[in-house]
Motif scaffolding. Structure first.
Motif, mmCIF file in Angstrom:
data_model
loop_
_atom_site.group_PDB
_atom_site.id
_atom_site.type_symbol
_atom_site.label_atom_id
_atom_site.label_comp_id
_atom_site.label_asym_id
_atom_site.label_seq_id
_atom_site.Cartn_x
_atom_site.Cartn_y
_atom_site.Cartn_z
ATOM 1 N N SER A 38 0.846 -1.189 0.000
ATOM 2 C CA SER A 38 0.000 0.000 0.000
ATOM 3 C C SER A 38 0.880 1.237 0.000
ATOM 4 C CB SER A 38 -0.973 -0.007 1.175
ATOM 5 O OG SER A 38 -0.285 -0.285 2.347
ATOM 6 N N ILE A 39 0.333 2.313 -0.510
ATOM 7 C CA ILE A 39 1.069 3.577 -0.601
ATOM 8 C C ILE A 39 0.181 4.666 -0.012
ATOM 9 C CG2 ILE A 39 2.019 5.289 -2.207
ATOM 10 C CD1 ILE A 39 2.791 2.957 -4.074
ATOM 11 N N GLU A 40 0.757 5.417 0.914
ATOM 12 C CA GLU A 40 0.004 6.496 1.570
ATOM 13 C C GLU A 40 0.064 7.762 0.734
ATOM 14 O OE1 GLU A 40 -1.491 5.998 4.520
ATOM 15 O OE2 GLU A 40 -0.658 3.979 4.709
ATOM 16 N N LYS A 41 -0.903 8.621 0.977
ATOM 17 C CA LYS A 41 -0.918 9.929 0.326
ATOM 18 C C LYS A 41 0.379 10.675 0.644
ATOM 19 C CE LYS A 41 -4.025 13.957 0.486
ATOM 20 N NZ LYS A 41 -3.435 14.677 -0.562
ATOM 21 N N PHE A 101 6.722 9.328 -1.747
ATOM 22 C CA PHE A 101 7.531 9.349 -2.976
ATOM 23 C C PHE A 101 8.186 7.978 -3.078
ATOM 24 C CE2 PHE A 101 11.210 11.839 -5.280
ATOM 25 C CZ PHE A 101 10.996 11.066 -6.416
ATOM 26 N N VAL A 102 7.662 7.155 -3.995
ATOM 27 C CA VAL A 102 8.063 5.752 -4.082
ATOM 28 C C VAL A 102 8.744 5.487 -5.409
ATOM 29 C CG1 VAL A 102 7.234 3.363 -4.011
ATOM 30 C CG2 VAL A 102 6.014 5.139 -2.747
ATOM 31 N N ALA A 103 9.865 4.787 -5.364
ATOM 32 C CA ALA A 103 10.494 4.310 -6.599
ATOM 33 C C ALA A 103 10.227 2.818 -6.716
ATOM 34 C CB ALA A 103 11.992 4.572 -6.570
ATOM 35 N N GLN A 159 11.755 8.261 -1.274
ATOM 36 C CA GLN A 159 11.810 7.983 0.176
ATOM 37 C C GLN A 159 11.659 6.510 0.444
ATOM 38 O OE1 GLN A 159 8.296 10.030 1.335
ATOM 39 N NE2 GLN A 159 9.511 11.351 2.676
ATOM 40 N N ARG A 160 11.152 5.827 -0.557
ATOM 41 C CA ARG A 160 10.844 4.419 -0.367
ATOM 42 C C ARG A 160 11.127 3.704 -1.677
ATOM 43 N NH1 ARG A 160 4.640 2.440 0.655
ATOM 44 N NH2 ARG A 160 4.968 0.209 0.285
ATOM 45 N N VAL A 161 11.750 2.531 -1.586
ATOM 46 C CA VAL A 161 12.121 1.803 -2.805
ATOM 47 C C VAL A 161 11.507 0.401 -2.763
ATOM 48 C CG1 VAL A 161 14.014 0.959 -4.243
ATOM 49 C CG2 VAL A 161 14.293 3.093 -2.965
ATOM 50 N N ILE A 162 10.649 0.125 -3.732
ATOM 51 C CA ILE A 162 10.064 -1.212 -3.863
ATOM 52 C C ILE A 162 10.798 -1.915 -5.004
ATOM 53 C CG2 ILE A 162 7.975 -2.516 -4.452
ATOM 54 C CD1 ILE A 162 6.297 -0.261 -3.285
ATOM 55 N N SER A 163 11.441 -3.053 -4.712
ATOM 56 C CA SER A 163 12.129 -3.788 -5.783
ATOM 57 C C SER A 163 11.265 -4.938 -6.255
ATOM 58 C CB SER A 163 13.441 -4.412 -5.331
ATOM 59 O OG SER A 163 14.125 -3.563 -4.510
ATOM 60 N N ILE A 164 11.218 -5.093 -7.544
ATOM 61 C CA ILE A 164 10.406 -6.142 -8.133
ATOM 62 C C ILE A 164 11.292 -6.964 -9.065
ATOM 63 C CG2 ILE A 164 9.529 -4.361 -9.705
ATOM 64 C CD1 ILE A 164 7.018 -5.921 -10.063
ATOM 65 N N ARG A 165 11.095 -8.277 -9.014
ATOM 66 C CA ARG A 165 11.875 -9.173 -9.872
ATOM 67 C C ARG A 165 10.982 -10.329 -10.281
ATOM 68 N NH1 ARG A 165 17.410 -10.144 -10.642
ATOM 69 N NH2 ARG A 165 17.869 -8.456 -9.210
ATOM 70 N N ASP A 166 10.952 -10.617 -11.560
ATOM 71 C CA ASP A 166 10.104 -11.704 -12.072
ATOM 72 C C ASP A 166 8.676 -11.619 -11.547
ATOM 73 O OD1 ASP A 166 12.113 -12.812 -13.553
ATOM 74 O OD2 ASP A 166 12.793 -14.134 -11.940
ATOM 75 N N ILE A 180 7.533 -10.459 -8.825
ATOM 76 C CA ILE A 180 7.356 -10.614 -7.378
ATOM 77 C C ILE A 180 8.062 -9.462 -6.663
ATOM 78 C CG2 ILE A 180 8.035 -12.051 -5.393
ATOM 79 C CD1 ILE A 180 7.758 -14.465 -7.251
ATOM 80 N N ILE A 181 7.439 -8.955 -5.610
ATOM 81 C CA ILE A 181 8.094 -7.894 -4.840
ATOM 82 C C ILE A 181 9.154 -8.529 -3.948
ATOM 83 C CG2 ILE A 181 7.778 -6.154 -3.050
ATOM 84 C CD1 ILE A 181 5.188 -5.415 -4.392
ATOM 85 N N GLU A 182 10.377 -8.062 -4.167
ATOM 86 C CA GLU A 182 11.513 -8.663 -3.503
ATOM 87 C C GLU A 182 11.830 -7.947 -2.203
ATOM 88 O OE1 GLU A 182 15.279 -10.381 -5.991
ATOM 89 O OE2 GLU A 182 15.070 -8.232 -5.774
ATOM 90 N N SER A 183 11.709 -6.629 -2.233
ATOM 91 C CA SER A 183 11.947 -5.872 -1.005
ATOM 92 C C SER A 183 11.196 -4.563 -1.074
ATOM 93 C CB SER A 183 13.441 -5.615 -0.808
ATOM 94 O OG SER A 183 13.903 -4.731 -1.801
ATOM 95 N N ASP A 184 10.994 -3.963 0.079
ATOM 96 C CA ASP A 184 10.232 -2.711 0.170
ATOM 97 C C ASP A 184 10.861 -1.941 1.332
ATOM 98 O OD1 ASP A 184 8.397 -0.697 0.556
ATOM 99 O OD2 ASP A 184 6.644 -2.002 0.414
ATOM 100 N N ILE A 185 11.691 -0.960 0.978
ATOM 101 C CA ILE A 185 12.501 -0.313 2.013
ATOM 102 C C ILE A 185 12.198 1.171 2.101
ATOM 103 C CG2 ILE A 185 14.876 0.237 2.717
ATOM 104 C CD1 ILE A 185 15.677 -2.371 1.176
ATOM 105 N N LYS A 186 11.841 1.610 3.310
ATOM 106 C CA LYS A 186 11.616 3.039 3.539
ATOM 107 C C LYS A 186 12.871 3.653 4.115
ATOM 108 C CE LYS A 186 6.761 3.125 4.202
ATOM 109 N NZ LYS A 186 5.615 3.116 5.047
#
Ligand SMILES: Nc1ncnc2c1ncn2[C@@H]1O[C@H](COP(=O)(O)OP(=O)(O)OP(=O)(O)O)[C@@H](O)[C@H]1O
Ligand SMILES: [Mg+2]
Length: 228
Positions: free
Chosen positions: A27-30, A33-35, A209-216, A218-224
């Motif tokens: 989920s993403i809050e109002k 700033f997400v990459a 501010q936050r990085v969501i990594s995706i691979r194949d 699938i979400i691999e990591s989600d780091i704030k």
């Protein structure tokens, strides 16, 4: 603001099935700033098209401001895009042989506004996006890549969107210009817009501010990032 549960996307071309998303939940809050970062073919653009209500998932649910997007009809979807979302695409999609100002005015062409109002608004958005004023009457094909990108950002701001979705906005730019464009996004973030930006470059993702990594798919990591 955004809530995704177990999003799956399967593309079928003849007999060939490609599973582009294999169950993504986040989920993403109002105001975030997400990459979204990941290698080519990992499902980033697929995810962005779903978030932008341009495409629907094969299964899973997507809530935007409490509304389940897959339950909306075409009219409701286009209303939602017009009211809430600004898109910045990698290929800019600017009209050539058309001035910077006209390109930015375009999204409001069929809205209930006068030509003067559209022009005023376009100038505000161009300044907001950091575009040099002496270029407003240049043709869009007579600009540098970074300038084109700023025009594309300005255009995405015309409907004052709560959410800005950008797919590889620095993909074609050199490092210095990329940083200028990313600073424009940081400013928009500070002004309260929610920004979701796709990139395959870790260095660009660091502006968020936050990085969501995706691979194949699938979400691999989600780091704030912790606030300084
Ligand atoms: N319309 C489509 N029909 C069939 N397969 C598709 C379609 N669009 C994307 N795909 C496939 O889905 C997978 C994910 O594609 P997607 O465009 O989401 O990747 P991406 O992470 O954005 O990659 P890139 O960094 O190269 O832009 C890929 O294997 C791609 O070939
Ligand atoms: Mg892509």
């Amino acid at each position: 603001m955004i809530e995704c549960r177990d999003l799956r996307k399967v593309y079928t071309n003849g007999d060939v099935e490609t599973v582009a998303l294999k169950g993504a939940s986040f989920s993403i809050e109002k105001g975030e700033f997400v990459a979204i970062i990941g290698p080519s073919g990992s499902g980033k653009s697929t995810l962005m098209h779903i978030l932008g209500a341009l495409d629907s998932p094969t299964s899973g649910t997507y809530f935007l401001d409490g509304k389940e997007v897959s339950k909306l009809n075409d009219d409701e979807l286009s209303d939602l895009r017009r009211e809430k979302i600004g898109f910045v695409f990698q290929a800019f999609n600017l009209l050539p042989r058309t001035t910077v100002l006209r390109n930015v005015m375009l999204p409001l062409l069929y809205s209930n506004t006068t030509e003067e109002e559209r022009e005023e608004r376009a100038k505000v958005c161009l300044k907001y996006a950091g575009m040099e004023e002496n270029k407003f009457y240049n043709l869009s094909n007579q600009l540098s890549g970074g300038q084109m990108q700023r025009v594309a950002i300005a255009r995405s701001l015309m409907n004052n969107p709560a959410i800005i979705l950008a797919d590889e906005p620095t993909g074609n730019l050199d490092t210095k210009t990329s940083h200028i464009v990313m600073e424009a996004f940081q400013e928009l973030h500070q002004k309260g817009h929610t920004i979701i930006l796709i990139t395959h470059e870790p260095e660009i993702a660091q502006f968020a501010q936050r990085v969501i990594s995706i691979r194949d798919g699938i979400i691999e990591s989600d780091i704030k990032k912790t606030k300084k």
